[in-house]
Design a protein around this motif. Structure first.
Motif, PDB file in Angstrom:
ATOM      1  N   ARG A 186      29.242  35.593  41.700  1.00  0.00           N
ATOM      2  CA  ARG A 186      29.311  34.985  40.377  1.00  0.00           C
ATOM      3  C   ARG A 186      27.895  34.919  39.835  1.00  0.00           C
ATOM      4  O   ARG A 186      26.953  34.703  40.580  1.00  0.00           O
ATOM      5  N   GLY A 232      46.145  39.523  44.912  1.00  0.00           N
ATOM      6  CA  GLY A 232      46.681  39.066  43.632  1.00  0.00           C
ATOM      7  C   GLY A 232      48.042  38.405  43.732  1.00  0.00           C
ATOM      8  O   GLY A 232      48.871  38.536  42.826  1.00  0.00           O
ATOM      9  N   VAL A 233      48.275  37.671  44.821  1.00  0.00           N
ATOM     10  CA  VAL A 233      49.552  36.958  44.970  1.00  0.00           C
ATOM     11  C   VAL A 233      49.502  35.710  44.081  1.00  0.00           C
ATOM     12  O   VAL A 233      48.644  34.848  44.281  1.00  0.00           O
ATOM     13  N   ARG A 249      46.452  44.666  43.466  1.00  0.00           N
ATOM     14  CA  ARG A 249      47.256  43.628  42.831  1.00  0.00           C
ATOM     15  C   ARG A 249      48.234  44.185  41.800  1.00  0.00           C
ATOM     16  O   ARG A 249      49.228  43.539  41.486  1.00  0.00           O
TER      17      ARG A 249
HETATM   18  O1    G Z   1      38.858  44.235  43.769  1.00  0.00           O
HETATM   19  P1    G Z   1      38.742  42.996  44.600  1.00  0.00           P
HETATM   20  O2    G Z   1      39.842  42.860  45.582  1.00  0.00           O
HETATM   21  O3    G Z   1      37.436  42.799  45.278  1.00  0.00           O
HETATM   22  O4    G Z   1      38.975  41.836  43.560  1.00  0.00           O
HETATM   23  C1    G Z   1      38.876  40.523  43.915  1.00  0.00           C
HETATM   24  C2    G Z   1      38.989  39.804  42.636  1.00  0.00           C
HETATM   25  O5    G Z   1      40.344  39.549  42.292  1.00  0.00           O
HETATM   26  C3    G Z   1      38.314  38.481  42.704  1.00  0.00           C
HETATM   27  O6    G Z   1      37.152  38.553  41.956  1.00  0.00           O
HETATM   28  C4    G Z   1      39.289  37.485  42.156  1.00  0.00           C
HETATM   29  O7    G Z   1      38.707  36.736  41.105  1.00  0.00           O
HETATM   30  C5    G Z   1      40.450  38.308  41.656  1.00  0.00           C
HETATM   31  N1    G Z   1      41.679  37.681  42.055  1.00  0.00           N
HETATM   32  C6    G Z   1      41.888  36.988  43.180  1.00  0.00           C
HETATM   33  N2    G Z   1      43.148  36.517  43.243  1.00  0.00           N
HETATM   34  C7    G Z   1      43.747  36.934  42.110  1.00  0.00           C
HETATM   35  C8    G Z   1      45.065  36.734  41.599  1.00  0.00           C
HETATM   36  O8    G Z   1      45.940  36.112  42.190  1.00  0.00           O
HETATM   37  N3    G Z   1      45.326  37.317  40.408  1.00  0.00           N
HETATM   38  C9    G Z   1      44.409  38.027  39.724  1.00  0.00           C
HETATM   39  N4    G Z   1      44.766  38.540  38.549  1.00  0.00           N
HETATM   40  N5    G Z   1      43.152  38.211  40.175  1.00  0.00           N
HETATM   41  C10   G Z   1      42.827  37.675  41.353  1.00  0.00           C
END
Ligand code: G
Ligand code: G
Ligand code: MN
Ligand code: NA
Length: 254
Positions: free
Chosen positions: A39, A214-215, A180
């Protein structure tokens, strides 16, 4: 180059912060690991998510500095937790494709890990499949060397974009993270569920650990569990959080 070196000093104050997002068992939600996510706390604009600056950084060597900052900061953070006697799960770190073209990558990673009293097995490296679009000898050699050094390797964002099934046989991988986008479609569409069930079975038979990204809903978690995916990551369980918050959550929970 000077800036690059400076930025890899984990104490350099660049407004960067290390966040961690837990990976959990499905459907129960027990913490199994965590992914390090960058971040950028901008003095005027506040907290900026990496989606806004990672793609820009990837156009230049700046991404190397950012990833190395995350790597070094993660090692130092884990070292500090160890000294405090805290338990912690394995942490994964994202490496951009560009690193695989850097001749000193493996030495740098091993030295950084060892300088903090850790071993490569404490860490997992997540590499996005776009890294393999041109499956150069160099890329493959570096992956083999990283794994030989003891790092666990994860293929990130599998199943979207440039995925190729041939990577699964040709690359030395331990973990495959399902993108995701596939998880998002899971409950919308019967065919998407059939596809994902087949993918999970395939990965399992090939001996990989599988993590769903992305669950976001209980329904997704239940369905993922039902099709044999036993590890997940996503907002349903935990959002990415500052490293200090993560270690508190993890201790409470142990
Ligand atoms: O591509 P990578 O797997 O590294 O991406 C991780 C990113 O996915 C993290 O920065 C996080 O903010 C985001 N992320 C994590 N959980 C979720 C989720 O449940 N939904 C979505 N849309 N993004 C997510
Ligand atoms: O945290 P967030 O969902 O905003 O992340 C967006 C994207 O940025 C994700 O694809 C994630 O993989 C990527 N990202 C987050 N942190 C890092 C990092 O330290 N290095 C690299 N290379 N990518 C990162
Ligand atoms: Mn990742
Ligand atoms: Na991903």
């Amino acid at each position: 180059e000077q800036q690059l070196r400076l930025a890899t000093q984990p104490e350099a104050d660049l407004g960067l912060e290390l966040y961690l997002q837990p990976k959990v068992t499905l459907p129960a939600g027990q913490i199994q690991g965590a992914e390090a996510l960058l971040r950028w706390n901008h003095p005027e604009k506040g907290m900026i998510a990496p989606a806004e600056f990672i793609p820009l950084a990837e156009e230049s060597r700046l991404i190397l500095a950012l990833d190395r900052w995350v790597f070094a900061r993660t090692c130092r953070t884990v070292k500090r937790w160890r000294l405090l006697g805290l338990k912690m799960p394995r942490i994964s770190i994202n490496l951009s494709a560009r690193h695989l073209q850097e001749p000193d990558l493996v030495n740098w990673c091993v030295e950084t890990v060892m300088s903090c009293g850790l071993v490569p097995g404490d860490l997992e490296l997540e590499i996005t499949e776009t890294a393999f679009v041109n499956l150069a000898d160099m890329v493959l050699k570096q992956l083999v060397a990283l794994r030989h050094a003891g790092f666990s390797l994860a293929l990130d964002d599998f199943g979207a974009g440039y995925s190729s099934l041939t990577y699964l046989c040709r690359l030395p991988l331990d973990v495959v993270k399902i993108d995701r986008a596939l998880v998002a479609d899971l409950c919308q569409d019967e065919r998407a569920a059939i596809l994902l069930r087949g993918v999970v079975q395939l990965l399992d038979r090939l001996g990989f650990s599988v993590v769903a990204e992305g669950v976001e809903t209980d329904q997704q978690a239940d369905l993922l569990h039902a099709i044999g995916c036993t590890t997940g990551q996503g907002y349903l369980f935990y959002r990415p959080m500052p490293a200090d918050d993560f270690i508190r959550v993890y201790q409470d929970y142990c």
